[in-house]
Design a protein around this motif. Sequence first.
Motif, mmCIF file in Angstrom:
data_model
loop_
_atom_site.group_PDB
_atom_site.id
_atom_site.type_symbol
_atom_site.label_atom_id
_atom_site.label_comp_id
_atom_site.label_asym_id
_atom_site.label_seq_id
_atom_site.Cartn_x
_atom_site.Cartn_y
_atom_site.Cartn_z
ATOM 1 N N SER A 165 0.808 -1.204 0.000
ATOM 2 C CA SER A 165 0.000 0.000 0.000
ATOM 3 C C SER A 165 0.849 1.264 0.000
ATOM 4 N N LYS A 166 2.135 1.127 0.289
ATOM 5 C CA LYS A 166 3.032 2.272 0.335
ATOM 6 C C LYS A 166 4.033 2.266 -0.813
ATOM 7 N N GLU A 167 3.823 1.385 -1.774
ATOM 8 C CA GLU A 167 4.786 1.236 -2.857
ATOM 9 C C GLU A 167 4.076 1.085 -4.199
ATOM 10 N N VAL A 168 4.614 1.747 -5.223
ATOM 11 C CA VAL A 168 4.129 1.585 -6.584
ATOM 12 C C VAL A 168 5.171 0.783 -7.349
ATOM 13 N N VAL A 169 4.723 -0.205 -8.122
ATOM 14 C CA VAL A 169 5.620 -1.078 -8.877
ATOM 15 C C VAL A 169 5.522 -0.728 -10.358
ATOM 16 N N VAL A 170 6.673 -0.479 -10.958
ATOM 17 C CA VAL A 170 6.743 -0.033 -12.354
ATOM 18 C C VAL A 170 7.576 -1.021 -13.168
ATOM 19 N N TYR A 171 6.976 -1.606 -14.196
ATOM 20 C CA TYR A 171 7.725 -2.443 -15.127
ATOM 21 C C TYR A 171 8.358 -1.528 -16.169
ATOM 22 N N THR A 172 9.656 -1.675 -16.387
ATOM 23 C CA THR A 172 10.352 -0.829 -17.345
ATOM 24 C C THR A 172 11.504 -1.597 -17.975
ATOM 25 N N TYR A 173 12.410 -0.896 -18.651
ATOM 26 C CA TYR A 173 13.502 -1.563 -19.354
ATOM 27 C C TYR A 173 14.835 -1.320 -18.652
ATOM 28 N N GLY A 229 6.639 10.548 0.219
ATOM 29 C CA GLY A 229 6.741 9.634 1.345
ATOM 30 C C GLY A 229 6.517 8.186 0.960
ATOM 31 N N TYR A 230 6.216 7.934 -0.316
ATOM 32 C CA TYR A 230 5.992 6.582 -0.813
ATOM 33 C C TYR A 230 7.201 6.119 -1.632
ATOM 34 N N THR A 231 7.301 4.824 -1.833
ATOM 35 C CA THR A 231 8.432 4.270 -2.572
ATOM 36 C C THR A 231 7.974 3.741 -3.932
ATOM 37 N N ASP A 249 1.910 -1.944 -11.286
ATOM 38 C CA ASP A 249 0.906 -0.893 -11.324
ATOM 39 C C ASP A 249 1.014 -0.091 -12.619
ATOM 40 N N ILE A 250 2.245 0.064 -13.111
ATOM 41 C CA ILE A 250 2.506 0.919 -14.267
ATOM 42 C C ILE A 250 3.442 0.212 -15.245
ATOM 43 N N LEU A 251 3.181 0.391 -16.536
ATOM 44 C CA LEU A 251 4.122 0.003 -17.580
ATOM 45 C C LEU A 251 4.780 1.281 -18.084
ATOM 46 N N LEU A 265 -1.483 5.105 -5.825
ATOM 47 C CA LEU A 265 -0.085 5.510 -5.952
ATOM 48 C C LEU A 265 0.348 5.558 -7.416
ATOM 49 N N ALA A 266 -0.263 4.719 -8.246
ATOM 50 C CA ALA A 266 0.056 4.742 -9.675
ATOM 51 C C ALA A 266 -0.274 6.115 -10.265
ATOM 52 N N LYS A 267 -1.414 6.665 -9.919
ATOM 53 C CA LYS A 267 -1.807 7.984 -10.414
ATOM 54 C C LYS A 267 -0.878 9.061 -9.860
ATOM 55 N N LEU A 268 -0.500 8.913 -8.608
ATOM 56 C CA LEU A 268 0.414 9.867 -7.991
ATOM 57 C C LEU A 268 1.767 9.850 -8.704
ATOM 58 N N PHE A 269 2.238 8.647 -9.069
ATOM 59 C CA PHE A 269 3.512 8.538 -9.773
ATOM 60 C C PHE A 269 3.411 9.111 -11.185
#
Length: 346
Positions: free
Chosen positions: A30-38, A60-62, A88-90, A279-283
């Motif tokens: 709940s405090k972390e956003v996960v992003v798939y990238t290259y 304050g989030y990771t 959460d995000i590509l 958090l995805a929207k925040l990122f």
Amino acid sequence: MKKSHILILSILSSSFLIFGCSKKAENTRSKEVVVYTYDSFISEWGPGPKLAQLFQEKTGYTVEFVDCGDGVQILSRALLERKDTQADILLGLDNNTAEDALKSDILEAYLPKDAESVIDSELIALLDPQHKLIPYDYSHFALIYDTRSSVPEPHSLLDLTKGVYKKKIILMDPRTSTPGLGFVAWTRAIFGDAQSKVSFDDYWEALKPNILTMAPGWSAGYGLFTNGEAPLVISYTTSPAANLEYDGIDYYKALVFDEGHYMQIEGAGILKDAPNKKLAKLFMDFLISEEAQSELPLTQWMYPANKNVVLPPSYAKAAATPRKTVTTDVSTLYVATDTAMAIIAQ
């Protein structure tokens, strides 16, 4: 399903076992956003580490960036996981892979805060006017030439087929690399027209003897170039600015061809089944902010989508500006990729 996809998915099904991440405890997630990238995005010289630091300081989030290999592989991994996604995000899909991403219906529309005022409307329209993918950077593809080389400077894509360039060109595999796919798109735009004096197939037949290797990704291919393995490599018009900025190298040149250049627009999007959409929207808001975008020119070596960012002097000195942008129907790229790779494999 296109057979190109089948090949990519078969590759990713094995690499998923290596790079896959297990589900996190709910209170941590709940405090972390996960992003798939290259890979290059999250390398020590890429923007990922600094963006993660800035995001945490600001919110304050990771953020956890997960390496999926190269740009084409990001979507493949997301498709493998589907409803059981860990992300959460590509981040890293581009205008060549956008159509498949949108057709797969795994992304959710979201227009980040201030996006319409800080991002050129043409970039948004070219990538995805429905806002499931939001531009964060862009640049044109170009051949980078080592001016110290004894081989002459080419002045067109057709010049690259001349015998003087035998084993002198480094390309990337279009099935696993966005620059590789970009080169196919570029040649398709120039030679895929019925009015072209040289057909797409004939062009690749003539080009084949001059290709030293088809590297799996940009990092590997450009590394071979800077190690002196060949005097020509496919990359971006902005690439020589990086060599000038960090290494003081001024002998790499982005070649500008009169026939025009194909542009890459990279974007990020929120997955429909993202575990942490808040958090995805925040990122996403953070990603297009001037603070985050200012990190891209000297790490990503692409033009930031946020038009308010001031570019460093190395861009003015070493980045090239094409006089013409060419486009092609991206729906034809899978057939074009299969054709090109079949010719290379013969």
